[in-house]
Write an enzyme that holds these catalytic residues in place. Structure first.
Site, PDB file in Angstrom:
ATOM      1  CG  ASN A 182     -17.302  22.462  19.915  1.00 51.67           C
ATOM      2  OD1 ASN A 182     -18.088  21.571  19.572  1.00 51.67           O
ATOM      3  ND2 ASN A 182     -17.557  23.741  19.727  1.00 51.67           N
ATOM      4  CE  LYS A 194     -11.949  20.635  11.159  1.00 56.89           C
ATOM      5  NZ  LYS A 194     -13.263  21.222  11.437  1.00 56.89           N
ATOM      6  CB  SER A 195     -10.736  17.620   7.229  1.00 55.77           C
ATOM      7  OG  SER A 195     -11.681  18.607   7.574  1.00 55.77           O
ATOM      8  N   GLY A 208     -15.855  17.979  16.150  1.00 55.68           N
ATOM      9  CA  GLY A 208     -16.749  17.075  15.427  1.00 55.68           C
ATOM     10  C   GLY A 208     -15.975  15.980  14.717  1.00 55.68           C
ATOM     11  NE  ARG A 247     -20.774  20.855  16.474  1.00 55.48           N
ATOM     12  CZ  ARG A 247     -19.600  20.774  15.844  1.00 55.48           C
ATOM     13  NH1 ARG A 247     -18.467  20.938  16.516  1.00 55.48           N
ATOM     14  NH2 ARG A 247     -19.558  20.536  14.555  1.00 55.48           N
ATOM     15  CG  HIS A 257     -12.374  27.624  14.838  1.00 56.50           C
ATOM     16  ND1 HIS A 257     -11.756  26.844  13.901  1.00 56.50           N
ATOM     17  CD2 HIS A 257     -13.656  27.164  14.873  1.00 56.50           C
ATOM     18  CE1 HIS A 257     -12.609  25.960  13.421  1.00 56.50           C
ATOM     19  NE2 HIS A 257     -13.768  26.138  14.007  1.00 56.50           N
ATOM     20  NE  ARG A 258     -14.096  26.629  10.054  1.00 50.61           N
ATOM     21  CZ  ARG A 258     -12.827  26.281   9.823  1.00 50.61           C
ATOM     22  NH1 ARG A 258     -11.946  27.175   9.450  1.00 50.61           N
ATOM     23  NH2 ARG A 258     -12.440  25.023   9.967  1.00 50.61           N
ATOM     24  NE  ARG A 269     -18.984  27.960  12.551  1.00 55.24           N
ATOM     25  CZ  ARG A 269     -18.054  27.115  12.122  1.00 55.24           C
ATOM     26  NH1 ARG A 269     -18.237  26.451  10.991  1.00 55.24           N
ATOM     27  NH2 ARG A 269     -16.945  26.944  12.803  1.00 55.24           N
ATOM     28  CG  ASP A 290     -15.810  24.376   7.777  1.00 53.94           C
ATOM     29  OD1 ASP A 290     -17.019  24.332   8.124  1.00 53.94           O
ATOM     30  OD2 ASP A 290     -14.985  23.515   8.111  1.00 53.94           O
ATOM     31  CB  SER A 341     -23.068  16.531  10.322  1.00 55.94           C
ATOM     32  OG  SER A 341     -21.674  16.338  10.257  1.00 55.94           O
ATOM     33  CB  SER A 342     -20.692  15.167   5.342  1.00 54.08           C
ATOM     34  OG  SER A 342     -19.534  15.810   5.855  1.00 54.08           O
ATOM     35  CD  GLU A 360     -16.826  24.788  15.118  1.00 53.10           C
ATOM     36  OE1 GLU A 360     -17.878  24.671  14.443  1.00 53.10           O
ATOM     37  OE2 GLU A 360     -15.730  24.344  14.731  1.00 53.10           O
ATOM     38  CE  LYS A 417     -14.087  23.081  17.099  1.00 52.97           C
ATOM     39  NZ  LYS A 417     -14.117  22.388  15.820  1.00 52.97           N
ATOM     40  CG  ASP A 453     -11.085  20.665  16.587  1.00 52.93           C
ATOM     41  OD1 ASP A 453     -11.385  21.102  17.714  1.00 52.93           O
ATOM     42  OD2 ASP A 453     -11.824  20.809  15.581  1.00 52.93           O
TER      43      ASP A 453
HETATM   44  O1  LIG Z   1     -15.529  15.923   7.842  1.00 54.44           O
HETATM   45  C1  LIG Z   1     -14.928  16.968   8.101  1.00 54.44           C
HETATM   46  O2  LIG Z   1     -13.689  17.020   8.241  1.00 54.44           O
HETATM   47  C2  LIG Z   1     -15.712  18.207   8.224  1.00 54.44           C
HETATM   48  C3  LIG Z   1     -16.972  18.286   7.668  1.00 54.44           C
HETATM   49  C4  LIG Z   1     -17.777  19.516   7.703  1.00 54.44           C
HETATM   50  O3  LIG Z   1     -18.837  19.334   8.632  1.00 54.44           O
HETATM   51  P1  LIG Z   1     -20.349  18.919   8.200  1.00 54.44           P
HETATM   52  O4  LIG Z   1     -20.277  17.660   7.435  1.00 54.44           O
HETATM   53  O5  LIG Z   1     -21.005  18.765   9.531  1.00 54.44           O
HETATM   54  O6  LIG Z   1     -20.887  20.064   7.388  1.00 54.44           O
HETATM   55  C5  LIG Z   1     -16.962  20.742   8.129  1.00 54.44           C
HETATM   56  O7  LIG Z   1     -17.816  21.807   8.464  1.00 54.44           O
HETATM   57  C6  LIG Z   1     -16.054  20.422   9.300  1.00 54.44           C
HETATM   58  O8  LIG Z   1     -15.317  21.548   9.704  1.00 54.44           O
HETATM   59  C7  LIG Z   1     -15.086  19.342   8.930  1.00 54.44           C
HETATM   60  C1  LIG Z   2     -17.502  22.841  11.828  1.00 55.52           C
HETATM   61  C2  LIG Z   2     -16.240  22.824  12.210  1.00 55.52           C
HETATM   62  O1  LIG Z   2     -15.691  21.922  13.038  1.00 55.52           O
HETATM   63  P1  LIG Z   2     -16.058  20.434  13.488  1.00 55.52           P
HETATM   64  O2  LIG Z   2     -14.978  19.584  12.924  1.00 55.52           O
HETATM   65  O3  LIG Z   2     -16.029  20.479  14.983  1.00 55.52           O
HETATM   66  O4  LIG Z   2     -17.408  20.077  12.950  1.00 55.52           O
HETATM   67  C3  LIG Z   2     -15.283  23.851  11.719  1.00 55.52           C
HETATM   68  O5  LIG Z   2     -14.067  23.678  11.931  1.00 55.52           O
HETATM   69  O6  LIG Z   2     -15.691  24.864  11.118  1.00 55.52           O
END
Ligand SMILES: O=C(O)C1=C[C@@H](OP(=O)(O)O)[C@@H](O)[C@H](O)C1
Ligand SMILES: C=C(OP(=O)(O)O)C(=O)O
Length: 441
Positions: free
Chosen positions: A95, A25-26, A97, A125, A401-402, A356, A325, A172-173, A353, A427, A52
């Site tokens: 949803n 996903k990332s 991020g 969020r 989802h997790r 948690r 995660d 959050s990063s 989400e 998701k 996503d």
């Molecule tokens: O940059 C990313 O792809 C992500 C960063 C993380 O979030 P945080 O930086 O909010 O912890 C992770 O939990 C999320 O699922 C994906």
């Molecule tokens: C935190 C998560 O998702 P998001 O990319 O929406 O932040 C996740 O996938 O666990």
């Protein structure tokens, strides 16, 4: 959104076989946005097909880009060279991020009018630290409902480049990731991003930097809290690498790896391994600390039960800031461990989400675990054989989802398990329960 019917699974004893992981996903959402912002055409391979990444694709299409899905998870993106053709749009980000935060920053650089909203939980969020970062360079962004949260409205504004932009990294990063990807578009001189305070989820920043480099922008990191974006030499900042293959999702791998430890294995995940750029591959090291037998190659990881004489995992204490995660999977694997498992530095769980920490504690207690929780930690003690419970009302998944994927592990206890709303896995991993069924018996 309507909830999907509950499923009844287990009790299972064995987990073995192999699974091909869906795309990360990332990486998928970063690659989609960078391909859209670049000059040239990018063919993305093994792109994740899930909610996503669909919201990201749809938003880019609404912004006037050509994003064409082909067979076998190939997607072709015609880049716009940094300027989105559509100057006014109302975008629904679900949803995700990884979609709303980077896109907000990219849109704030465009000089157009854009609204971004999502599902109800998305409106709880935080996005304030990113908005504060963008306002420093002159972006005009207003909150529609609650200060600090989406929906947000971006209006055309004169963006000025500064020597230094500051951003907090302890919520959050993704805020830093968003600034890193967007600021090169306007960097007529070098700009330093300074992280104020702690930077959580650091390995996700490394994913961002590595993907930006694939698209031709190299960010310098003079120290752990500073990132220097180079001055642009032309308007064509990002350049398509032509093709990009998305690795398998390391967070999705965690469920199968845990199953390979609990259910004896051998269980092999295909698509991530030693060469991965995703921090969540470190989940395999965490499982090894718990006593699992692990081997890995360039793009696979295999688990064959546990090496402890007891035949059980052992509890561990771990700072989980680098694997937020996959850490959820450790919390449920703890049901099969001797001794407590203490996971610390997980405050960010509360703004994802769902809350948690609260959700995990409540559902682990339903199957008989003893759980302590605090603002930023959770401690899980497994039930003894006779203490396992089979909650008639089922395990709630909180649209997370997790939660659903994690609790599939609990079906390796003595009882069958009902999981409510299993389709929330859409998701990031729509086929999760089908893949799970292939390895569990
Ligand atoms: O940059 C990313 O792809 C992500 C960063 C993380 O979030 P945080 O930086 O909010 O912890 C992770 O939990 C999320 O699922 C994906
Ligand atoms: C935190 C998560 O998702 P998001 O990319 O929406 O932040 C996740 O996938 O666990």
């Amino acid at each position: 959104m309507a909830h999907s019917p509950s499923i009844q699974i287990g009790p299972f004893k064995r987990a073995q076989g192999s699974t091909i992981l869906p795309g990360s996903k990332s990486i998928s959402n970063r690659a989609l946005l960078l391909a859209a912002l670049s000059t040239g055409t990018t063919t993305l391979k093994n792109l994740l097909d899930a909610d996503d990444t669909q919201v990201m694709r749809n938003a880019l299409r609404q912004l006037g880009l050509s994003v064409t899905d082909q067979a076998n998870n190939v997607c072709v993106v015609e880049g716009c060279g940094g300027r989105f053709p559509v100057r006014k749009a109302d975008l629904f980000m679900g949803n995700a991020g990884t979609a709303i935060r980077p896109l907000t920053a990219a849109l704030a650089m465009q000089g157009g009018d854009y609204r971004l909203s999502g599902v109800a939980r998305m409106h709880e969020r935080p996005i304030r630290d990113l908005v504060n970062g963008l306002r420093q360079v002159g972006a005009k962004i207003e909150y529609e409902l609650q200060e600090g949260y989406p929906p947000i409205q971006i209006s055309a504004a004169d963006i000025k480049i500064l020597d230094v932009v500051k951003v907090r990294g302890d919520v959050s990063s993704q805020f830093l990731t968003a600034l890193l990807m967007a600021l090169p578009l306007i960097a007529v001189k070098p700009v330093r991003i300074e992280v104020v305070g702690e930077l959580i989820s650091r390995p996700y920043i490394d994913i961002t930097l590595k993907l930006m480099a694939r698209f031709g922008v190299n960010v310098a990191c003079p120290d752990a809290q500073s990132f220097v974006i180079p001055a642009k030499t032309s308007d064509a900042v990002y350049k398509s690498p032509g093709q990009l293959s998305v690795e398998g999702d390391a967070s999705s791998a965690s469920y199968f790896l845990a199953l390979g430890a609990i259910g004896g294995g051998p269980l092999r995940v295909l698509g991530v391994g030693k060469d991965s750029i995703q921090g969540d591959v470190a989940f395999a090291d965490a499982l090894a600390l718990m006593g699992a037998n692990i081997s890995a190659g360039e793009d696979w990881i295999e688990i064959t039960g546990v090496k402890n004489a007891s035949g059980k995992l052992n509890g561990i204490t771990m700072d989980c800031t680098e694997i937020p995660d996959a850490a959820m999977t450790l919390a449920v694997a703890a049901l099969f461990a001797e001794g407590p498992t203490r996971l610390t530095n997980i405050a960010s769980w509360r703004v994802k989400e769902t809350d948690r920490i609260a959700a995990m504690a409540a559902e682990l207690r339903k199957v008989g675990a003893t759980v302590q929780e605090g603002a930023d930690y959770i401690v899980v003690n497994a039930p003894s054989q006779g203490e396992w419970k089979s909650p008639g009302e089922g395990i709630d998944t909180y649209d997370d989802h997790r939660m659903a994927m994690c609790f599939s592990l609990a079906a390796f206890g003595p009882n069958a398990l009902k999981i409510n709303d299993p389709n929330c896995v859409a998701k990031t991993f729509p086929t999760y329960f089908a893949e799970f069924a292939k390895v569990a018996s």
